[in-house]
Design an enzyme around this catalytic site. Structure first.
Site, mmCIF file in Angstrom:
data_model
loop_
_atom_site.group_PDB
_atom_site.id
_atom_site.type_symbol
_atom_site.label_atom_id
_atom_site.label_comp_id
_atom_site.label_asym_id
_atom_site.label_seq_id
_atom_site.Cartn_x
_atom_site.Cartn_y
_atom_site.Cartn_z
ATOM 1 N N GLU B 60 0.770 -1.154 -0.037
ATOM 2 C CA GLU B 60 -0.039 -0.106 0.254
ATOM 3 C C GLU B 60 0.936 1.431 0.038
ATOM 4 O O GLU B 60 0.668 2.010 -0.668
ATOM 5 C CB GLU B 60 -1.081 -0.111 1.270
ATOM 6 N N HIS B 129 -10.806 -5.028 9.768
ATOM 7 C CA HIS B 129 -11.591 -4.737 8.227
ATOM 8 C C HIS B 129 -12.763 -4.037 8.402
ATOM 9 O O HIS B 129 -13.564 -4.173 7.485
ATOM 10 C CB HIS B 129 -11.646 -5.985 7.490
HETATM 11 C C1 TPP Z 1 -2.180 -4.823 4.023
HETATM 12 C C2 TPP Z 1 -3.394 -5.502 3.428
HETATM 13 N N1 TPP Z 1 -3.604 -5.381 2.206
HETATM 14 C C3 TPP Z 1 -4.455 -6.124 1.387
HETATM 15 C C4 TPP Z 1 -5.296 -7.138 2.083
HETATM 16 C C5 TPP Z 1 -6.353 -7.944 1.594
HETATM 17 N N2 TPP Z 1 -5.888 -9.328 0.990
HETATM 18 C C6 TPP Z 1 -6.044 -10.153 2.326
HETATM 19 S S1 TPP Z 1 -5.525 -11.543 1.634
HETATM 20 C C7 TPP Z 1 -4.747 -10.902 0.179
HETATM 21 C C8 TPP Z 1 -3.807 -11.918 -0.452
HETATM 22 C C9 TPP Z 1 -2.439 -12.199 0.466
HETATM 23 O O1 TPP Z 1 -1.866 -13.299 -0.531
HETATM 24 P P1 TPP Z 1 -0.823 -14.239 0.282
HETATM 25 O O2 TPP Z 1 -0.133 -13.432 1.342
HETATM 26 O O3 TPP Z 1 -0.174 -15.092 -0.567
HETATM 27 O O4 TPP Z 1 -1.560 -15.344 1.042
HETATM 28 P P2 TPP Z 1 -2.766 -16.520 0.743
HETATM 29 O O5 TPP Z 1 -3.944 -15.867 0.713
HETATM 30 O O6 TPP Z 1 -2.080 -16.699 -0.555
HETATM 31 O O7 TPP Z 1 -2.487 -17.466 1.567
HETATM 32 C C10 TPP Z 1 -4.919 -9.837 0.163
HETATM 33 C C11 TPP Z 1 -4.414 -8.847 -0.870
HETATM 34 C C12 TPP Z 1 -4.901 -7.292 3.616
HETATM 35 N N3 TPP Z 1 -5.661 -8.106 4.101
HETATM 36 N N4 TPP Z 1 -3.966 -6.464 4.120
#
Ligand code: TPP
Ligand code: MG
Lengths: 330, 323
Positions: B60, B129
């Site tokens: 971000e 959230h």
């Molecule tokens: C700071 C932040 N930005 C965006 C999100 C929204 N978000 C939740 S999970 C996710 C993807 C994360 O992917 P990864 O770290 O690869 O974990 P996975 O879901 O694949 O286990 C996003 C963008 C968040 N929770 N926190």
């Protein structure tokens, strides 16, 4: 990448140990399937992120640490919580938002906590818990209590500043943290190759002089063995260690995912590497498992999960009078 | 598109901006291939390509910072943040850079950046959230803050934001993305700093913004059943704030309830109350009431979350207590 193809049975572990790994993976799988079902039935709300496909990572890594060590993780946390030994009843109750839940219904799926098990939490800000892993490790080091920290996160977290800040601090202060990246190739709907200049995540650790390796995250023994090496390194006071487990989630990112970003063929391809049948076959080859044994484990998982559902269903919702409890420690 | 919902109204406005001005680019996490976490940007990647609609890493701070830099460099970037909570990871860029650089540079640099962010509780997403902190941004000189609550406003305010020479924090309440309403076909915009009277009444003024406007309207309906005519004021922007509209309405009704999803303590509603007592003290027949979210991190369990959010009943109770 470290794999465990031609492993000798004798080196792999005792039969109880090996069956234990399969039992845990099967329990997680069944628990997650039940969670999906409960979500569809409206018992679970909010965001629900399933661990289906990634079981070997949580189970393999957990097998490498001691009960006294700390675990911190992100919001895709049911699998690691079950592997840690949190009560399945209390996890399901948390997903249902009941008072008997691990977080008393306050946290939900993304925010599981059980301090009695040194499971220090699921955190839903991507990358936000990596700094905490440094702090827990700092405390362990200063207090000389011998605990190391196992910190799980996804491939999506590695582009946050907090990731880099945490790796650097852990390295310069030689903190006992095992950073374990579960690289399932996608952060939500984004292919890691589209947003990461270095998609071989483990290679990023070299910028901080942290020893690192990549492991097949569909192979529970390979994960366990690499994690053991990592844990030994940190326990010996040599500072952090970085493990990238390459894995895949078979389901959508959350229950609301339209999955526009990947093909059915790709998912199908990865399903042929499902960690549970893979390990099952290995155990059969070693003569440690047969049809009856599988059936027993399936029934057992089914029983635990059904009991968790019943428990959650019968547990009371929090009383509104408790809304203000625990804002502060009194 | 005479009748549409907020999501579609925003998408159509973004689409037109991309069509009309090559300087406009969209950046954000999962806005492209995934289709946007709330579906606002769905289809735009396919329509405009990945140089105009950029999926970003989960970063971000650099995404917002890059938007600031691109704006300085002559672009018209629109950044989407999935949730207002995640904007905290970019707080430094927004507060220390976007809001200050025009002033600090003696007016040499400006940052025509729109940062869209989803906000609000009600979906059982728990404490990380569910914030509704538009008011935090409204605290900061140098920023403008838009808080649409209808499809008409969503389109009209976004159009104004896109013509702004300053950074606009554009807050979209997640509970009302699907809310339908009239949106005229002709070109129009909703100027910043002009509140709208959503319902006229002479007995009490209910001031709301973003999602709470709809609670205020439902509360007004309930109050009408008890012979109380409430006037509902939709602020539309928090900065600039239409102080005159608030004061004029309160002078007429002599009573006011200020509603927001945010926490009470130190919240934006307190600013409104202060302005009312400064400028309409002699007209008041009762202390101004506030209806806010409960003073707790947002809980997950449905019963607790419901109890933690303001409701039309809270507004009705507050209005009745003034009689
Ligand atoms: C700071 C932040 N930005 C965006 C999100 C929204 N978000 C939740 S999970 C996710 C993807 C994360 O992917 P990864 O770290 O690869 O974990 P996975 O879901 O694949 O286990 C996003 C963008 C968040 N929770 N926190
Ligand atoms: Mg991932």
């Amino acid at each position: 990448m470290t794999t465990a193809k031609a492993r000798a049975k004798e080196e792999a572990g005792t039969p109880e140990e090996l069956l234990g790994l399969l039992r845990q993976m099967m329990l997680i799988r069944r628990f997650e399937e039940k969670s999906a079902e409960m979500y569809a039935r409206g018992r679970i709300a909010g965001f629900l992120h399933l661990y289906i496909g990634q079981e070997a990572v949580g189970v393999g890594a957990e097998a490498a640490i001691e009960p006294d060590d700390y675990v911190v993780t992100h919001y895709r946390d049911h699998g690691q919580a079950l592997a840690r030994g949190l009560d399945p009843n209390a996890i399901m109750a948390e997903l249902f938002g009941r008072t008997t839940g691990v977080s008393k219904g306050r946290g939900g799926s993304m925010h599981l906590f059980d301090v009695s098990k040194h499971f220090m939490g699921g955190y839903a800000i991507v990358g936000g818990h990596l700094p905490l892993s440094c702090g827990l490790a700092l405390a362990s080091k200063q207090l000389k209590n011998g605990r190391i920290v196992l910190c799980f996160f996804g491939d999506g977290a590695v582009n946050q500043g907090e990731f880099h800040e945490a790796l650097n601090l852990a390295a310069v202060w030689r903190l006992p943290v095992v950073f374990l990246c579960e690289n399932n190739l996608y952060g939500m709907g984004t292919d890691i190759r589209r947003v990461s200049a270095e998609a071989e995540v483990y290679r990023r650790a070299c910028a901080y002089n942290i020893p690192a390796e990549q492991v097949d995250g569909m192979d529970v023994l390979a994960v366990r063995d690499v994690a053991r090496k990592a844990v030994q390194h940190t326990r010996d006071g040599k500072g952090p260690y970085f493990v990238e487990a390459v894995t895949y989630r078979f389901r959508g990112h959350s229950m609301a995912d339209p999955e526009f970003y990947r093909t059915k063929e790709e998912v199908q391809q990865w399903r042929t590497r499902d960690p549970i049948p893979l390990f099952e076959r290995q155990l059969r080859d070693w003569g440690l498992m047969d049809d009856a044994g599988i059936k027993r484990l399936e029934d057992e998982a089914e029983g635990v999960v059904n009991e968790a559902e019943r428990f959650a269903e019968e547990s009371p919702a929090p009383d509104v009078s408790t809304l203000y409890d625990n804002v502060y420690e009194e | 598109m005479p009748e549409t919902n907020i999501r579609e109204a925003l998408r159509q406005t973004l689409r037109e901006a991309l069509q009309q001005d090559e300087h406009v680019i969209l950046m954000g996490e999962d806005i492209g291939a995934y289709g946007g976490s709330y579906g606002v940007t769905r289809g735009l990647l396919q329509e405009f390509g990945d140089e105009r609609v950029r999926d970003t890493p989960i970063s971000e701070s650099v995404v917002v910072g890059c938007g600031i830099g691109a704006a300085m460099g002559g672009m018209r970037p629109i950044v989407e943040l999935m949730t207002i909570n995640f904007s905290f990871l970019a707080f430094d860029q927004i507060i220390n850079v976007a809001s200050t650089v025009h002033y600090m540079s003696g007016g040499q640099i400006n940052v025509p950046l729109v940062i869209r962010m989803a906000s609000g509780g009600g979906s059982q997403l728990a404490a990380t959230h569910s914030h509704d902190l538009a008011g935090w941004y409204a605290h900061v000189p140098g920023l403008k803050v838009a808080v649409p609550s209808t499809p008409y406003d969503a389109r009209g305010l976004l159009k104004t934001a896109l013509r702004e020479e300053n950074t606009v924090i554009f807050v979209e309440h997640t509970a009302i993305y699907g809310l339908r309403g009239e949106v005229p076909d002709e070109d129009y915009s909703v100027p910043f700093g002009q509140a709208q009277v959503m319902r006229e009444g002479g007995d009490v003024t209910i001031v709301g913004y973003s999602g709470s406007v709809h609670q205020a309207l439902r509360a007004a309906e309930m109050l009408a059943g008890q012979a109380i005519e409430a006037e509902v004021l939709n602020l539309r922007t928090l900065r600039p704030l239409d102080v005159d509209a608030i004061i004029n309405s309160v002078k007429k009704t002599t009573r006011a309830v200020v509603v927001e999803d945010d926490w009470c303590f130190g919240g934006f509603g307190g600013e409104i109350v202060a302005l009312i007592q400064e400028r309409a003290f002699d007209y008041l027949d009762a202390p101004v009431a506030r209806v806010c979210g409960a003073d707790v991190p947002m809980p997950y369990a449905k019963v607790l979350e419901t109890a933690a959010l303001p409701s039309e009943q809270h507004i009705v109770d507050a209005a009745l207590a003034m009689r």
